[in-house]
Scaffold this motif. Structure first.
Motif, PDB file in Angstrom:
ATOM      1  N   LEU A 194     -12.790  -1.661  -2.185  1.00 25.71           N
ATOM      2  CA  LEU A 194     -12.332  -0.439  -1.525  1.00 25.71           C
ATOM      3  C   LEU A 194     -12.422  -0.561  -0.016  1.00 25.71           C
ATOM      4  O   LEU A 194     -11.548  -0.069   0.719  1.00 25.71           O
ATOM      5  N   SER A 195     -13.455  -1.212   0.476  1.00 25.81           N
ATOM      6  CA  SER A 195     -13.578  -1.394   1.924  1.00 25.81           C
ATOM      7  C   SER A 195     -12.444  -2.238   2.471  1.00 25.81           C
ATOM      8  O   SER A 195     -11.902  -1.947   3.543  1.00 25.81           O
ATOM      9  N   ALA A 196     -12.049  -3.287   1.742  1.00 16.21           N
ATOM     10  CA  ALA A 196     -10.939  -4.131   2.200  1.00 16.21           C
ATOM     11  C   ALA A 196      -9.626  -3.360   2.217  1.00 16.21           C
ATOM     12  O   ALA A 196      -8.841  -3.458   3.174  1.00 16.21           O
ATOM     13  N   VAL A 197      -9.368  -2.568   1.180  1.00 18.48           N
ATOM     14  CA  VAL A 197      -8.110  -1.812   1.112  1.00 18.48           C
ATOM     15  C   VAL A 197      -8.045  -0.770   2.222  1.00 18.48           C
ATOM     16  O   VAL A 197      -7.020  -0.629   2.910  1.00 18.48           O
ATOM     17  N   ALA A 204      -7.098   7.644  -1.054  1.00 16.31           N
ATOM     18  CA  ALA A 204      -7.761   6.949   0.050  1.00 16.31           C
ATOM     19  C   ALA A 204      -8.936   7.758   0.584  1.00 16.31           C
ATOM     20  O   ALA A 204      -9.990   7.197   0.923  1.00 16.31           O
ATOM     21  N   MET A 205      -8.798   9.075   0.666  1.00 15.51           N
ATOM     22  CA  MET A 205      -9.898   9.904   1.126  1.00 15.51           C
ATOM     23  C   MET A 205     -11.063   9.879   0.129  1.00 15.51           C
ATOM     24  O   MET A 205     -12.240   9.857   0.534  1.00 15.51           O
ATOM     25  N   THR A 206     -10.749   9.867  -1.161  1.00 15.97           N
ATOM     26  CA  THR A 206     -11.810   9.774  -2.160  1.00 15.97           C
ATOM     27  C   THR A 206     -12.575   8.463  -2.023  1.00 15.97           C
ATOM     28  O   THR A 206     -13.812   8.442  -2.094  1.00 15.97           O
ATOM     29  N   ALA A 207     -11.855   7.361  -1.817  1.00 18.78           N
ATOM     30  CA  ALA A 207     -12.518   6.069  -1.644  1.00 18.78           C
ATOM     31  C   ALA A 207     -13.362   6.048  -0.369  1.00 18.78           C
ATOM     32  O   ALA A 207     -14.469   5.502  -0.354  1.00 18.78           O
ATOM     33  N   ARG A 208     -12.854   6.655   0.700  1.00 16.18           N
ATOM     34  CA  ARG A 208     -13.623   6.669   1.947  1.00 16.18           C
ATOM     35  C   ARG A 208     -14.906   7.480   1.792  1.00 16.18           C
ATOM     36  O   ARG A 208     -15.972   7.078   2.284  1.00 16.18           O
ATOM     37  N   GLN A 209     -14.828   8.621   1.125  1.00 16.90           N
ATOM     38  CA  GLN A 209     -16.018   9.426   0.934  1.00 16.90           C
ATOM     39  C   GLN A 209     -17.023   8.730   0.017  1.00 16.90           C
ATOM     40  O   GLN A 209     -18.235   8.873   0.204  1.00 16.90           O
ATOM     41  N   TYR A 210     -16.514   7.960  -0.926  1.00 24.00           N
ATOM     42  CA  TYR A 210     -17.434   7.191  -1.770  1.00 24.00           C
ATOM     43  C   TYR A 210     -18.188   6.149  -0.938  1.00 24.00           C
ATOM     44  O   TYR A 210     -19.406   5.975  -1.095  1.00 24.00           O
ATOM     45  N   ALA A 249      -4.607   0.032  -9.551  1.00 21.44           N
ATOM     46  CA  ALA A 249      -3.405   0.378 -10.310  1.00 21.44           C
ATOM     47  C   ALA A 249      -2.205   0.679  -9.424  1.00 21.44           C
ATOM     48  O   ALA A 249      -1.067   0.612  -9.894  1.00 21.44           O
ATOM     49  N   VAL A 250      -2.421   1.001  -8.157  1.00 22.32           N
ATOM     50  CA  VAL A 250      -1.302   1.377  -7.280  1.00 22.32           C
ATOM     51  C   VAL A 250      -1.091   0.382  -6.147  1.00 22.32           C
ATOM     52  O   VAL A 250      -0.213   0.597  -5.312  1.00 22.32           O
ATOM     53  N   LEU A 255       0.802  -1.218   0.000  1.00 28.28           N
ATOM     54  CA  LEU A 255       0.000   0.000   0.000  1.00 28.28           C
ATOM     55  C   LEU A 255       0.837   1.272   0.000  1.00 28.28           C
ATOM     56  O   LEU A 255       0.294   2.352   0.232  1.00 28.28           O
ATOM     57  N   SER A 256       2.130   1.159  -0.255  1.00 31.26           N
ATOM     58  CA  SER A 256       2.978   2.347  -0.164  1.00 31.26           C
ATOM     59  C   SER A 256       2.671   3.368  -1.249  1.00 31.26           C
ATOM     60  O   SER A 256       2.917   4.564  -1.061  1.00 31.26           O
ATOM     61  N   MET A 257       2.115   2.942  -2.374  1.00 31.73           N
ATOM     62  CA  MET A 257       1.818   3.862  -3.475  1.00 31.73           C
ATOM     63  C   MET A 257       0.421   4.448  -3.379  1.00 31.73           C
ATOM     64  O   MET A 257       0.053   5.290  -4.204  1.00 31.73           O
ATOM     65  N   LEU A 258      -0.361   4.036  -2.401  1.00 32.31           N
ATOM     66  CA  LEU A 258      -1.718   4.572  -2.243  1.00 32.31           C
ATOM     67  C   LEU A 258      -1.642   5.921  -1.542  1.00 32.31           C
ATOM     68  O   LEU A 258      -1.264   6.012  -0.370  1.00 32.31           O
ATOM     69  N   SER A 259      -2.003   6.982  -2.239  1.00 27.18           N
ATOM     70  CA  SER A 259      -1.889   8.333  -1.689  1.00 27.18           C
ATOM     71  C   SER A 259      -3.034   8.624  -0.737  1.00 27.18           C
ATOM     72  O   SER A 259      -4.090   7.960  -0.757  1.00 27.18           O
ATOM     73  N   ASP A 260      -2.830   9.623   0.102  1.00 22.92           N
ATOM     74  CA  ASP A 260      -3.877  10.030   1.039  1.00 22.92           C
ATOM     75  C   ASP A 260      -5.101  10.582   0.302  1.00 22.92           C
ATOM     76  O   ASP A 260      -6.236  10.382   0.747  1.00 22.92           O
ATOM     77  N   GLU A 261      -4.868  11.294  -0.802  1.00 23.73           N
ATOM     78  CA  GLU A 261      -5.995  11.859  -1.538  1.00 23.73           C
ATOM     79  C   GLU A 261      -6.878  10.769  -2.135  1.00 23.73           C
ATOM     80  O   GLU A 261      -8.119  10.843  -2.066  1.00 23.73           O
TER      81      GLU A 261
END
Length: 347
Positions: free
Chosen positions: A232-235, A185-191, A216-217, A177-183
């Motif tokens: 997305l919930s699992a990630v 992750a926040m977009t996925a959480r808001q979804y 992709a990341v 998960l090192s390539m997963l950016s905060d932005e």
């Protein structure tokens, strides 16, 4: 509450700062600025003993501008929208798109604040805040910003949105998960937080787009046939779990350096609740019929949940979510009773 729409077309609920809290923050900042102005005037007055009057006037003007305009502009730029007064009250300035405030926006707010508070004693800001539904003053209108309440009461927190689906726990445990950016992750959480309020066609297309960006990341790739919201919930659940472990280990090292007894290294993994949606379902053309969400899990005290709000109101699932819910959840996995039969478009 107000809505902000991100670049991914996800509407975010924000808590707009009330007039009373903003007034307290402004008063604290004005008091601090008055103290700084007195210090600046005293120091520049002392230069008249060793320099001519032109130097004294120039330094005085420079100090006044630095305190009145430079103080809010520098603090809001460096601290991402917070001055000392806003830090004390728990407020933050953000852009109209929900992003951090920029230097240009902070400068426009500071220049407008000089006219609003120092020239007209705050009357333009008060009138504009009463007339604007988001409580914006002139500086916010010119700069395209909004002041939000960053510190919310504990009762208003809904807790984590994402949970770990049992069928993806083995896959998420080995994720990179090192390539997963905060932005992202926040977009996925808001979804996920607005999942139940989106129309089915918008929900599926938006979820597929966000899930493709996440896939992709991260590596390894997910199993085939997993719905985007479950993926997305699992990630996000695995990302939060690793962050909790890292913070717990940092706290334990700090306690050991101070010679204090450590409270424990890593928190024990919490029991995984049943996912709000059943197992993975392949993508396919939507079927005809009214939208019907899959069975959802019962909330556990202190556990994360992926459930629709109790006061759902109007929306694409209002006929289903506002109906009486069964007393017992449908257990996930083999051996449990089958879910009720009916049209399940897209699932």
């Amino acid at each position: 509450m107000a809505d902000l729409v991100t670049g991914e077309a996800v509407a975010l609920d924000i808590r707009v700062a009330r007039l009373a809290s903003r007034a307290c923050a402004v008063l604290l900042d004005l008091l601090l600025q008055l103290v700084l102005l007195n210090i600046v005037v005293y120091v520049t007055a002392m230069t008249s003993l060793v320099a001519d009057d032109a130097w004294t006037v120039g330094l005085t003007l420079l100090g006044v501008v630095a305190v009145i305009v430079g103080y809010p502009c520098a603090f809001e730029t460096l601290s991402r929208g917070r001055t000392l007064g806003k830090m004390a009250v728990g407020l933050r300035v953000v852009g109209d798109d929900g992003g951090p405030v920029r230097f240009r926006q902070a400068l426009v707010r500071a220049l407008a604040g000089f006219v609003e508070f120092w020239v007209f004693y705050g009357s333009p800001a008060l009138i504009t805040s009463f007339c604007n539904r988001r409580g914006k003053r002139l500086g916010d209108l010119f700069a395209g910003t909004i002041v939000i309440q960053e510190r919310v009461p504990a009762s208003a927190l809904l807790g984590p949105v994402a949970v770990m689906p049992p069928q993806l726990a083995w896959w998420a445990r080995n994720l990179e998960l090192s390539m997963l950016s905060d932005e992202l992750a926040m977009t996925a959480r808001q979804y996920l937080s607005r999942f139940w309020e989106l129309l089915p066609e918008v929900r599926d297309s938006l979820g597929q787009r966000i899930a493709s960006q996440v896939v992709a990341v991260v590596s390894p790739p997910p199993p085939p046939g997993v719905r985007p919201e479950i993926l997305l919930s699992a990630v996000l659940a695995e990302r939060r779990h690793r962050e909790e472990l890292r913070l717990a280990e940092r706290l334990a090292r700090r306690m050991r350096r101070l010679g204090l007894p450590a409270w424990g290294t890593a928190p024990a993994p919490a029991p995984v609740p049943a996912m709000a949606m059943a197992g993975p379902a392949p993508y396919g053309p939507p079927r005809q019929g009214p939208p019907a969400p899959p069975p959802f899990s019962a909330p556990q005290p202190g556990q994360p949940r992926f459930l629709p709000p109790n006061d759902y109101g109007a929306g694409p699932y209002q006929n289903v979510l506002n109906a009486p819910r069964p007393p017992a959840p449908y257990p996930a996995g083999p051996g449990g009773p089958p879910p009720p039969q009916g049209p399940r478009p897209g699932y």
